[in-house]
Design a protein around this motif. Structure first.
Motif, PDB file in Angstrom:
ATOM      1  N   VAL A   8       0.875  -1.163   0.000  1.00 46.01           N
ATOM      2  CA  VAL A   8       0.000   0.000   0.000  1.00 46.01           C
ATOM      3  C   VAL A   8       0.916   1.217   0.000  1.00 46.01           C
ATOM      4  O   VAL A   8       1.751   1.366   0.906  1.00 46.01           O
ATOM      5  CB  VAL A   8      -0.935   0.032   1.219  1.00 46.01           C
ATOM      6  N   ALA A   9       0.786   2.053  -1.036  1.00 42.73           N
ATOM      7  CA  ALA A   9       1.645   3.227  -1.172  1.00 42.73           C
ATOM      8  C   ALA A   9       0.792   4.478  -1.318  1.00 42.73           C
ATOM      9  O   ALA A   9      -0.222   4.465  -2.022  1.00 42.73           O
ATOM     10  CB  ALA A   9       2.563   3.073  -2.382  1.00 42.73           C
ATOM     11  N   TRP A  10       1.211   5.535  -0.630  1.00 39.81           N
ATOM     12  CA  TRP A  10       0.563   6.842  -0.758  1.00 39.81           C
ATOM     13  C   TRP A  10       1.553   7.761  -1.440  1.00 39.81           C
ATOM     14  O   TRP A  10       2.636   8.016  -0.906  1.00 39.81           O
ATOM     15  CB  TRP A  10       0.172   7.374   0.615  1.00 39.81           C
ATOM     16  N   VAL A  11       1.177   8.240  -2.620  1.00 29.98           N
ATOM     17  CA  VAL A  11       2.070   9.061  -3.438  1.00 29.98           C
ATOM     18  C   VAL A  11       1.633  10.516  -3.307  1.00 29.98           C
ATOM     19  O   VAL A  11       0.481  10.853  -3.574  1.00 29.98           O
ATOM     20  CB  VAL A  11       2.017   8.622  -4.919  1.00 29.98           C
ATOM     21  N   ARG A  12       2.565  11.376  -2.894  1.00 31.76           N
ATOM     22  CA  ARG A  12       2.233  12.791  -2.756  1.00 31.76           C
ATOM     23  C   ARG A  12       3.025  13.625  -3.764  1.00 31.76           C
ATOM     24  O   ARG A  12       4.097  13.227  -4.206  1.00 31.76           O
ATOM     25  CB  ARG A  12       2.437  13.267  -1.324  1.00 31.76           C
ATOM     26  N   GLY A  13       2.462  14.775  -4.073  1.00 35.11           N
ATOM     27  CA  GLY A  13       3.038  15.671  -5.072  1.00 35.11           C
ATOM     28  C   GLY A  13       1.931  16.131  -6.001  1.00 35.11           C
ATOM     29  O   GLY A  13       0.752  16.143  -5.628  1.00 35.11           O
ATOM     30  N   VAL A  48      -2.017   3.689  -3.944  1.00 35.65           N
ATOM     31  CA  VAL A  48      -1.803   2.541  -4.821  1.00 35.65           C
ATOM     32  C   VAL A  48      -1.751   1.289  -3.960  1.00 35.65           C
ATOM     33  O   VAL A  48      -0.981   1.230  -2.995  1.00 35.65           O
ATOM     34  CB  VAL A  48      -0.487   2.692  -5.622  1.00 35.65           C
ATOM     35  N   VAL A  49      -2.601   0.316  -4.282  1.00 36.35           N
ATOM     36  CA  VAL A  49      -2.588  -0.977  -3.599  1.00 36.35           C
ATOM     37  C   VAL A  49      -2.242  -2.023  -4.650  1.00 36.35           C
ATOM     38  O   VAL A  49      -2.886  -2.087  -5.701  1.00 36.35           O
ATOM     39  CB  VAL A  49      -3.953  -1.300  -2.953  1.00 36.35           C
ATOM     40  N   ALA A  50      -1.199  -2.798  -4.382  1.00 36.45           N
ATOM     41  CA  ALA A  50      -0.787  -3.844  -5.322  1.00 36.45           C
ATOM     42  C   ALA A  50      -0.503  -5.122  -4.541  1.00 36.45           C
ATOM     43  O   ALA A  50       0.170  -5.091  -3.510  1.00 36.45           O
ATOM     44  CB  ALA A  50       0.452  -3.415  -6.102  1.00 36.45           C
ATOM     45  N   GLU A  51      -1.011  -6.228  -5.056  1.00 33.43           N
ATOM     46  CA  GLU A  51      -0.732  -7.532  -4.480  1.00 33.43           C
ATOM     47  C   GLU A  51      -0.109  -8.415  -5.547  1.00 33.43           C
ATOM     48  O   GLU A  51      -0.523  -8.389  -6.702  1.00 33.43           O
ATOM     49  CB  GLU A  51      -2.014  -8.179  -3.952  1.00 33.43           C
ATOM     50  N   LEU A  64       7.203   4.124  -8.835  1.00 34.65           N
ATOM     51  CA  LEU A  64       6.461   5.206  -8.189  1.00 34.65           C
ATOM     52  C   LEU A  64       7.420   6.237  -7.594  1.00 34.65           C
ATOM     53  O   LEU A  64       7.160   7.437  -7.625  1.00 34.65           O
ATOM     54  CB  LEU A  64       5.556   4.659  -7.077  1.00 34.65           C
ATOM     55  N   GLN A  65       8.539   5.771  -7.057  1.00 34.63           N
ATOM     56  CA  GLN A  65       9.490   6.663  -6.388  1.00 34.63           C
ATOM     57  C   GLN A  65      10.397   7.395  -7.370  1.00 34.63           C
ATOM     58  O   GLN A  65      10.683   8.573  -7.186  1.00 34.63           O
ATOM     59  CB  GLN A  65      10.362   5.866  -5.413  1.00 34.63           C
ATOM     60  N   ASP A  66      10.869   6.706  -8.389  1.00 30.86           N
ATOM     61  CA  ASP A  66      11.932   7.250  -9.242  1.00 30.86           C
ATOM     62  C   ASP A  66      11.664   7.157 -10.732  1.00 30.86           C
ATOM     63  O   ASP A  66      12.512   7.542 -11.522  1.00 30.86           O
ATOM     64  CB  ASP A  66      13.255   6.505  -8.970  1.00 30.86           C
ATOM     65  N   GLY A  67      10.504   6.623 -11.108  1.00 30.43           N
ATOM     66  CA  GLY A  67      10.262   6.361 -12.519  1.00 30.43           C
ATOM     67  C   GLY A  67       9.816   7.585 -13.289  1.00 30.43           C
ATOM     68  O   GLY A  67       9.689   8.689 -12.756  1.00 30.43           O
ATOM     69  N   ASP A  68       9.555   7.360 -14.542  1.00 32.37           N
ATOM     70  CA  ASP A  68       9.113   8.422 -15.445  1.00 32.37           C
ATOM     71  C   ASP A  68       7.593   8.530 -15.332  1.00 32.37           C
ATOM     72  O   ASP A  68       6.856   8.142 -16.230  1.00 32.37           O
ATOM     73  CB  ASP A  68       9.554   8.083 -16.872  1.00 32.37           C
ATOM     74  N   THR A  69       7.143   9.057 -14.189  1.00 29.75           N
ATOM     75  CA  THR A  69       5.714   9.184 -13.932  1.00 29.75           C
ATOM     76  C   THR A  69       5.209  10.534 -14.436  1.00 29.75           C
ATOM     77  O   THR A  69       5.975  11.491 -14.523  1.00 29.75           O
ATOM     78  CB  THR A  69       5.414   9.096 -12.421  1.00 29.75           C
ATOM     79  N   PRO A  70       3.926  10.623 -14.748  1.00 35.62           N
ATOM     80  CA  PRO A  70       3.368  11.938 -15.095  1.00 35.62           C
ATOM     81  C   PRO A  70       3.253  12.791 -13.830  1.00 35.62           C
ATOM     82  O   PRO A  70       3.216  12.268 -12.715  1.00 35.62           O
ATOM     83  CB  PRO A  70       1.988  11.601 -15.659  1.00 35.62           C
ATOM     84  N   ASP A  74       6.577  13.994  -5.035  1.00 33.66           N
ATOM     85  CA  ASP A  74       7.409  14.579  -3.979  1.00 33.66           C
ATOM     86  C   ASP A  74       7.825  13.538  -2.951  1.00 33.66           C
ATOM     87  O   ASP A  74       8.799  13.737  -2.232  1.00 33.66           O
ATOM     88  CB  ASP A  74       6.656  15.715  -3.272  1.00 33.66           C
ATOM     89  N   GLY A  75       7.085  12.447  -2.862  1.00 33.80           N
ATOM     90  CA  GLY A  75       7.437  11.396  -1.913  1.00 33.80           C
ATOM     91  C   GLY A  75       6.421  10.275  -1.932  1.00 33.80           C
ATOM     92  O   GLY A  75       5.295  10.450  -2.390  1.00 33.80           O
ATOM     93  N   VAL A  76       6.857   9.129  -1.445  1.00 34.35           N
ATOM     94  CA  VAL A  76       5.998   7.945  -1.370  1.00 34.35           C
ATOM     95  C   VAL A  76       6.160   7.335   0.016  1.00 34.35           C
ATOM     96  O   VAL A  76       7.281   7.120   0.473  1.00 34.35           O
ATOM     97  CB  VAL A  76       6.372   6.901  -2.447  1.00 34.35           C
ATOM     98  N   THR A  77       5.045   7.089   0.671  1.00 27.11           N
ATOM     99  CA  THR A  77       5.043   6.366   1.938  1.00 27.11           C
ATOM    100  C   THR A  77       4.412   5.003   1.669  1.00 27.11           C
ATOM    101  O   THR A  77       3.374   4.932   1.011  1.00 27.11           O
ATOM    102  CB  THR A  77       4.200   7.116   2.992  1.00 27.11           C
ATOM    103  N   GLU A  78       5.071   3.937   2.134  1.00 29.20           N
ATOM    104  CA  GLU A  78       4.512   2.611   1.852  1.00 29.20           C
ATOM    105  C   GLU A  78       4.470   1.756   3.100  1.00 29.20           C
ATOM    106  O   GLU A  78       5.247   1.967   4.039  1.00 29.20           O
ATOM    107  CB  GLU A  78       5.299   1.906   0.746  1.00 29.20           C
ATOM    108  N   ILE A  79       3.548   0.816   3.089  1.00 27.87           N
ATOM    109  CA  ILE A  79       3.512  -0.233   4.097  1.00 27.87           C
ATOM    110  C   ILE A  79       3.388  -1.566   3.367  1.00 27.87           C
ATOM    111  O   ILE A  79       2.850  -1.636   2.261  1.00 27.87           O
ATOM    112  CB  ILE A  79       2.359  -0.062   5.118  1.00 27.87           C
ATOM    113  N   TRP A  80       3.888  -2.608   4.006  1.00 23.85           N
ATOM    114  CA  TRP A  80       3.829  -3.964   3.462  1.00 23.85           C
ATOM    115  C   TRP A  80       2.957  -4.805   4.376  1.00 23.85           C
ATOM    116  O   TRP A  80       2.985  -4.649   5.589  1.00 23.85           O
ATOM    117  CB  TRP A  80       5.234  -4.552   3.364  1.00 23.85           C
ATOM    118  N   ASP A  81       2.189  -5.714   3.763  1.00 19.43           N
ATOM    119  CA  ASP A  81       1.247  -6.520   4.529  1.00 19.43           C
ATOM    120  C   ASP A  81       1.076  -7.849   3.799  1.00 19.43           C
ATOM    121  O   ASP A  81       1.672  -8.081   2.746  1.00 19.43           O
ATOM    122  CB  ASP A  81      -0.090  -5.772   4.617  1.00 19.43           C
ATOM    123  N   THR A  82       0.234  -8.700   4.354  1.00 21.79           N
ATOM    124  CA  THR A  82      -0.097  -9.954   3.687  1.00 21.79           C
ATOM    125  C   THR A  82      -1.251  -9.693   2.713  1.00 21.79           C
ATOM    126  O   THR A  82      -2.114  -8.857   2.978  1.00 21.79           O
ATOM    127  CB  THR A  82      -0.496 -11.037   4.696  1.00 21.79           C
TER     128      THR A  82
END
Length: 93
Positions: A8-13, A48-51, A64-70, A74-82
């Protein structure tokens, strides 16, 4: 073969109104084997939620952090889960 995880990632900017969710879905499909969604949040972030396999989720997170995104990330906070399952492909919400 790596274990399945939930990212689970929260993308800000500047990530809304620029096609960010569409490009995120396209990247997830390009990586392959990922289920989940991208969702605009009321505070201007995109969630963004990806399994899937850990290595594939890592690739999406790196993009999401470093790619050629539109827009501008400014930053990405993520958590990992099952994984919880219940997704049909990778959706834009």
């Amino acid at each position: 073969m790596s274990e399945d995880v939930r990212l689970v990632a929260w993308v800000r900017g500047h990530v809304q109104g620029v096609g960010f969710r569409w490009f995120t879905r396209a990247k997830a499909l390009e990586i392959g084997g990922l289920q989940g969604f991208a969702l605009n949040l009321g505070d201007g972030r995109v969630q963004v939620v990806a399994e899937g396999a850990r290595d594939r989720c890592d690739r999406l997170l790196e993009w999401l952090q470093d790619g050629d995104t539109p827009g501008r990330v400014d930053g990405v906070t993520e958590i990992w889960d099952t994984p919880r399952g219940g997704y049909d492909g990778f959706a834009i919400r």
